[in-house]
Design a protein around this motif. Structure first.
Motif, PDB file in Angstrom:
ATOM      1  N   ALA A 215       0.870  -1.173   0.000  1.00 23.84           N
ATOM      2  CA  ALA A 215       0.000   0.000   0.000  1.00 23.84           C
ATOM      3  C   ALA A 215       0.907   1.223   0.000  1.00 23.84           C
ATOM      4  N   ASP A 216       0.374   2.351  -0.417  1.00 24.22           N
ATOM      5  CA  ASP A 216       1.197   3.556  -0.510  1.00 24.22           C
ATOM      6  C   ASP A 216       1.833   3.903   0.831  1.00 24.22           C
ATOM      7  N   ASP A 217       3.120   4.136   0.819  1.00 23.19           N
ATOM      8  CA  ASP A 217       3.861   4.535   2.006  1.00 23.19           C
ATOM      9  C   ASP A 217       5.217   5.064   1.553  1.00 23.19           C
ATOM     10  N   HIS A 218       5.829   5.903   2.363  1.00 19.81           N
ATOM     11  CA  HIS A 218       7.170   6.432   2.082  1.00 19.81           C
ATOM     12  C   HIS A 218       7.281   7.033   0.676  1.00 19.81           C
ATOM     13  N   LEU A 219       6.214   7.684   0.228  1.00 21.00           N
ATOM     14  CA  LEU A 219       6.216   8.208  -1.139  1.00 21.00           C
ATOM     15  C   LEU A 219       7.178   9.373  -1.295  1.00 21.00           C
ATOM     16  N   VAL A 220       7.365  10.159  -0.241  1.00 18.24           N
ATOM     17  CA  VAL A 220       8.322  11.263  -0.321  1.00 18.24           C
ATOM     18  C   VAL A 220       9.727  10.709  -0.513  1.00 18.24           C
ATOM     19  N   TRP A 221      10.083   9.660   0.229  1.00 19.41           N
ATOM     20  CA  TRP A 221      11.420   9.070   0.135  1.00 19.41           C
ATOM     21  C   TRP A 221      11.670   8.493  -1.259  1.00 19.41           C
TER      22      TRP A 221
END
Length: 511
Positions: A215-221
């Motif tokens: 699932a979407d996570d750590h999208l900035v990284w």
């Protein structure tokens, strides 16, 4: 010549002497890297924006140089050192200016996991081979599944150690003089991205692997959802025996289908339904293995029951999924079903993972502070429908609207924490307008959870559940998810000690 030398460094016993290595970051991971390399005789420069007093004292003692200072641009000390290899702690994203400089300069870029794989033969088994590696990743459930898998392996008679993103550097496990049969390695998407930079000579060949969910996570990284997904998929690369995947999450199945694995590696599915051949699942309340037995087309092996798991506090659906995944990994290594049943009977979840911290005056208080993203929070809400939901914090660039639309309407009320709350409040107004929403507006970290408990105890009428499942990171108000959970538990205990919910204060006002 430089590439040839690095490609030859695939053993503890190779010639590491004089290799110039820059280590970025000085947390527990960075120190394990520096300590390993100085022991091997490499020339090591550690660069970090800050360091604990202990590490700052120890780095010169082990024989490495240390530069403390800003890393917002490439330090002169790094340029002058002219490293042959840079090993970065997983907090350094692909877009960090120092990482970009390393790649633009054509310098080899490793993570700590690659280094550990290269030197994995420091301590070997009686047969002369290094420990097998089992790799575990996923958006949620990694740590629990890592702990479960190691526990099952030990009960099955194997010397196994959990390590990696779980908090124990892989290098520490590799160098442990006791030695292990299996290392159970939890990998974050950050660590997997660094493995994706490996040369062919240094790629991992794990025994068994799993991506639990996506699932979407750590999208900035990572920069995008696709980049995050691609990093997670690296876990299956070169798997030798078993690629375990979540049948209820198509993304993990596709990862396995697309993976370049060793010939003969099997795909092993798991979910909460009836298992097909080569799967793990549930039949009439019995957790069953239809993968690792001769007549898997017509029969199954019993591992444990849902009733037994409920007695152990392990019956939440997402925890059961983790158990099935861990069981598949353990069975791939020959652990017998009765050993799995025994181990599960004694296993308990860590703190802050869907942990019931108190039951008092009809209210059940549940700490799932580890639910730091929407996927994890959704699992918690499904385990406790009708709960008063404590939500909010640092969203890490993830849109929370879909989560609120999906499970928000099942909550009895929402208590929104965090420095920035507008996005969460707006999501409820749009997707769950019937749910009362309360904001905790205090800027004092020490008062946030006291106010949460004050509001929650005034909401619950009769019996009910208050669930801390923030769907967000903690760093905007707390030092860690554990700190957030501890403060929640302390506030609950304070309310209990006062003897009455009414003593906590006046009635809250909802939006």
């Amino acid at each position: 010549m430089a590439d040839a030398r690095l490609d030859a460094l695939t053993s503890w016993h190779a010639d590491w002497k004089g290799l110039r290595v820059a280590v970025l970051g000085l947390s527990v991971t960075g120190f394990s890297v520096a300590d390993t390399l100085t022991e091997l005789g490499s020339e090591v420069l550690v660069l970090s924006e800050s360091a604990s007093e202990e590490y700052e004292r120890l780095v010169p003692v082990i024989g490495a140089a240390l530069e403390i200072g800003p890393l917002s641009e490439v330090p002169d000390a790094l340029r002058e050192f002219d490293p042959e290899v840079v090993i970065a702690s997983p907090g350094f994203s692909p877009f960090h200016p120092v990482i970009r400089w390393v790649q633009d300069a054509g310098i080899a870029l490793w993570g700590d996991v690659e280094l550990a794989w290269r030197v994995r033969d420091k301590v070997v088994r009686p047969d002369g081979a290094p420990a097998d590696w089992v790799l575990i990743t996923g958006t949620n459930g990694k740590t629990t599944t890592t702990q479960l898998t190691a526990t099952l392996l030990v009960e099955g008679g194997l010397r196994a150690a959990p390590c990696g993103n779980i908090g124990i550097p892989v290098l520490d496990a590799v160098r442990d003089p006791a030695g292990f049969d299996v290392l159970v390695v939890e990998l974050s998407s950050h660590q997997l991205w660094y493995l994706g930079q490996s040369s062919r000579a240094a790629e991992l060949y794990p025994y068994a692997t799993v991506c639990l969910n996506l699932a979407d996570d750590h999208l900035v990284w990572h920069g995008s959802a696709q980049a995050y997904r691609d990093a997670k998929a690296i876990v299956y690369r070169n798997t030798r025996v078993a690629c375990v995947y979540n049948k209820a999450d198509a993304a993990t199945r596709i990862m396995v289908e697309e993976a370049d694995v060793v010939d003969g590696a099997r795909a092993i599915g798991f979910d909460l339904g009836i298992p097909g051949p080569s799967d793990f699942g549930i039949v009439e309340g019995i957790l069953a293995d239809r993968a690792f037995l001769d007549d898997r087309a017509n029969s199954a092996l019993e591992l444990t029951t849902l009733d037994d798991l409920e007695q152990a506090g392990l019956s939440a659906p997402h925890v059961v999924q983790n158990i099935l995944a861990a069981s598949a990994l353990a069975r791939s290594l020959g652990v017998e079903p009765d050993a799995i049943g025994r181990a599960l009977g004694a296993f308990r979840l860590d703190a802050h993972r869907i942990q019931v911290i108190a039951r008092h005056r009809g209210i059940t208080w549940v700490d799932d502070s580890k639910a730091t993203n929407p996927h994890a929070a959704a699992s918690s809400l499904r385990a406790y429908p009708g709960a008063v939901w404590v939500v909010g914090g640092d969203l890490k660039g993830v849109d929370i609207a879909d989560l609120v639309a999906d499970v928000g309407p099942t909550a009895a009320a929402a208590i929104v924490i965090g420095v920035e709350r507008a996005e969460v409040v707006a999501a409820f107004a749009r997707h769950a307008p019937a749910v009362p929403v309360f904001e905790v507006v205090t800027g004092d970290t020490g008062e946030v959870m006291n106010r949460v408990v004050e509001i929650a105890s005034g909401i619950v009428d009769g019996e009910g559940t208050v669930l801390l499942a923030p769907a967000a990171a903690s760093f905007d108000q707390f030092s860690s998810y554990a700190d957030r959970g501890h403060r929640f538990a302390e506030a609950v205990q304070g309310w209990i000690d006062r003897g009455s919910a009414d003593d906590a204060g006046g009635s809250p006002e909802a939006h």
